[in-house]
Design an enzyme around this catalytic site. Structure first.
Site, PDB file in Angstrom:
ATOM      1  CG  PHE A   5      -1.609   1.315   1.451  1.00 36.24           C
ATOM      2  CD1 PHE A   5      -1.265   2.129   2.529  1.00 36.24           C
ATOM      3  CD2 PHE A   5      -2.582   1.763   0.575  1.00 36.24           C
ATOM      4  CE1 PHE A   5      -1.884   3.359   2.729  1.00 36.24           C
ATOM      5  CE2 PHE A   5      -3.208   2.988   0.759  1.00 36.24           C
ATOM      6  CZ  PHE A   5      -2.854   3.788   1.844  1.00 36.24           C
ATOM      7  NE  ARG A 148      -3.727  -5.293   1.946  1.00 37.09           N
ATOM      8  CZ  ARG A 148      -2.560  -4.847   2.421  1.00 37.09           C
ATOM      9  NH1 ARG A 148      -2.057  -5.323   3.540  1.00 37.09           N
ATOM     10  NH2 ARG A 148      -1.910  -3.885   1.785  1.00 37.09           N
ATOM     11  CB  ALA A 150      -5.370  -0.820   7.838  1.00 38.90           C
ATOM     12  CG  LEU A 388      -3.023  13.837  22.140  1.00 39.73           C
ATOM     13  CD1 LEU A 388      -4.417  14.430  22.124  1.00 39.73           C
ATOM     14  CD2 LEU A 388      -2.312  14.073  23.457  1.00 39.73           C
TER      15      LEU A 388
HETATM   16  C1  80O Z   1       2.025   0.329  28.784  1.00 42.01           C
HETATM   17  O1  80O Z   1       0.952   0.073  27.926  1.00 42.01           O
HETATM   18  C2  80O Z   1       1.192   0.085  26.571  1.00 42.01           C
HETATM   19  C3  80O Z   1       0.083  -0.151  25.752  1.00 42.01           C
HETATM   20  C4  80O Z   1       0.276  -0.154  24.365  1.00 42.01           C
HETATM   21  C5  80O Z   1       1.536   0.091  23.793  1.00 42.01           C
HETATM   22  C6  80O Z   1       2.611   0.336  24.639  1.00 42.01           C
HETATM   23  C7  80O Z   1       3.979   0.606  24.067  1.00 42.01           C
HETATM   24  C8  80O Z   1       3.907   1.816  23.180  1.00 42.01           C
HETATM   25  N1  80O Z   1       3.660   1.701  21.966  1.00 42.01           N
HETATM   26  N2  80O Z   1       4.096   3.059  23.778  1.00 42.01           N
HETATM   27  C9  80O Z   1       4.068   4.211  23.026  1.00 42.01           C
HETATM   28  O2  80O Z   1       3.777   4.255  21.847  1.00 42.01           O
HETATM   29  C10 80O Z   1       4.439   5.460  23.745  1.00 42.01           C
HETATM   30  C11 80O Z   1       5.434   5.466  24.696  1.00 42.01           C
HETATM   31  C12 80O Z   1       5.787   6.688  25.300  1.00 42.01           C
HETATM   32  C13 80O Z   1       5.133   7.870  24.928  1.00 42.01           C
HETATM   33  N3  80O Z   1       4.132   7.843  23.998  1.00 42.01           N
HETATM   34  C14 80O Z   1       3.791   6.684  23.424  1.00 42.01           C
HETATM   35  O3  80O Z   1       2.794   6.681  22.485  1.00 42.01           O
HETATM   36  C15 80O Z   1       1.855   7.744  22.576  1.00 42.01           C
HETATM   37  C16 80O Z   1       1.997   8.588  21.318  1.00 42.01           C
HETATM   38  C17 80O Z   1       1.519   7.826  20.104  1.00 42.01           C
HETATM   39  N4  80O Z   1       0.156   7.328  20.291  1.00 42.01           N
HETATM   40  C18 80O Z   1       0.059   6.433  21.454  1.00 42.01           C
HETATM   41  C19 80O Z   1       0.460   7.152  22.725  1.00 42.01           C
HETATM   42  C20 80O Z   1       2.453   0.347  26.031  1.00 42.01           C
END
Ligand code: 80O
Length: 388
Positions: A5, A148, A150, A388
């Protein structure tokens, strides 16, 4: 075929790396009249819906879809659990378009099985301010993966963004797609180490006991900076000046008006927390810090169901040392029963992460621009934008 994609989209392509191409839009804007008028085709038995977040029922459907099907960590132990109030805040900023809150329903069941969103934002890239869509909350029900869906959701939100004569977007992902403008690492500061170890978020350090670990992360009950207090409406103009000046040093950053600052940074309980330092002598606002509240579901722990997490948002220190300002943010988060304080290694965060006892996370957050080429990937410390 990897990225089948994304190789069809106006984004930086891996094959173009190293070529000295012009920095800027990849495709020229079209005439809005030429934009496809009808929605993209969905697979059989699915239909589009535009989601009105002001409807409590619709907001609950989006909340439930994300709570059971949105992003999990790499080991599938945690899943983001954005609250309804948070989603309303995140998706209805000044100038928002309801048409950019897009759902997919089963035709027969009318069940919400897919979602994607966009909000408009003025983003500066070097010396150019561009109105862009910030794309977020792309989610397909677990039972409908690899149909598909997304790519169709992405094409549909792109079409609706084009209908508003907007031709660029910004988004993040935990996965590598063509082509990141920067890759940031996330860091975590334990506030409730016993719970974090119990749920498997952290591990007891080598040669560390639990009591030694609790002592290591202990924080005072009260903040140390004189004049540190929650932000109020009367602070908006001063905070906007502080933030606008501070963000001007970064290659990519939002351009925030006073209305934007009022919307994005005035405290909302369990959504956004923000604090100013008012110099007790001059009454001047000299510093600012903020974090947003994003809990996670804990998948499969017998003692706990939720992780209360704070995510560092925008912070500006002009008189107070940034280290001390952020330590006060940790103290407030701990006092409000947060289990962990997360931050990315963007902006000036690397100057305090290690010293304030943040540990590196096990993943990366990649930032992307749509229809805008940057010649070289940026260092994360030159990025001044939080999604966010
Ligand atoms: C602890 O619980 C979690 C649940 C789902 C995913 C993750 C790991 C992760 N993917 N963390 C982040 O993306 C992340 C770590 C630190 C700061 N901001 C973040 O993501 C934000 C910004 C992007 N959208 C999601 C929130 C952790």
């Amino acid at each position: 075929k990897r990225h089948a994609f994304w190789e069809t989209q106006p984004v930086g392509q891996f094959a173009d790396r190293g070529k000295d191409l012009e920095e800027g839009p990849i495709e020229p804007p079209q005439d809005v009249a030429e934009v496809r008028q009808e929605p993209y085709n969905l697979p059989k038995n699915f239909e589009w819906c535009t989601c009105d977040l002001n409807s409590d029922e619709t907001a609950a459907e989006i909340y439930n879809l994300l709570t059971t099907n949105y992003v999990e960590d790499d080991e599938n132990m945690f899943r983001f659990k954005y609250s309804k109030e948070f989603l309303r805040w995140a998706l209805q900023p000044p100038g928002y378009f309801t048409s950019w809150h897009i759902g997919v329903r089963g035709q027969a069941t009318k069940k919400l099985v897919g979602f994607i969103s966009g909000v408009p934002a003025h983003i500066r890239v070097r010396d150019k301010v561009i109105i862009m869509a910030e794309i977020n909350f792309l989610c397909v029900h677990k039972k409908l993966r690899s149909k598909r869906l997304a790519p169709v959701l992405i094409k549909e939100v792109t079409r609706r963004v084009h209908l508003e004569n907007i031709w660029q977007a910004v988004y993040t992902a935990g996965v590598v797609l063509p082509t990141p403008i920067t890759t940031s690492r996330y860091w975590h500061r334990s506030l409730n180490p016993k719970k974090l170890i119990d749920v498997g978020f952290s591990r007891l350090g080598a040669r560390m006991t639990m009591s030694r670990t609790i002592k290591l992360y202990r924080l005072p009950e009260t903040t140390v900076t004189p004049g540190f207090r929650p932000m109020e409406r009367r602070d908006v103009a001063a905070v906007r000046r502080l933030l606008h000046s501070y963000l001007s040093q970064f290659v990519v950053a939002p351009e925030l008006s006073e209305k934007d600052v009022e919307y994005w940074l005035l405290p909302i309980e369990d959504v956004i927390s923000s604090f100013v330092v008012e110099d007790p002598e001059s009454r001047e606002i000299t510093d600012f810090c903020s974090f947003y509240t994003l809990p996670s579901s804990i998948l499969g722990n017998k003692n706990y169901s939720d992780l209360k997490a704070a995510y560092s948002y925008y912070n500006v220190a002009t008189k107070t040392p940034l280290l001390q300002l952020m330590n006060d943010a940790l103290i407030v988060a701990k006092r409000n029963m947060y289990d962990v304080f997360n931050a990315l290694d963007i902006m000036e965060n690397q100057t305090f992460l290690k010293e304030l006892k943040f540990g590196p996370g096990d993943g990366h957050l990649h930032y992307y621009l749509y229809n805008y080429r940057l010649n070289a990937a940026m260092k994360p410390e030159t990025l001044g934008l939080i999604l966010l």
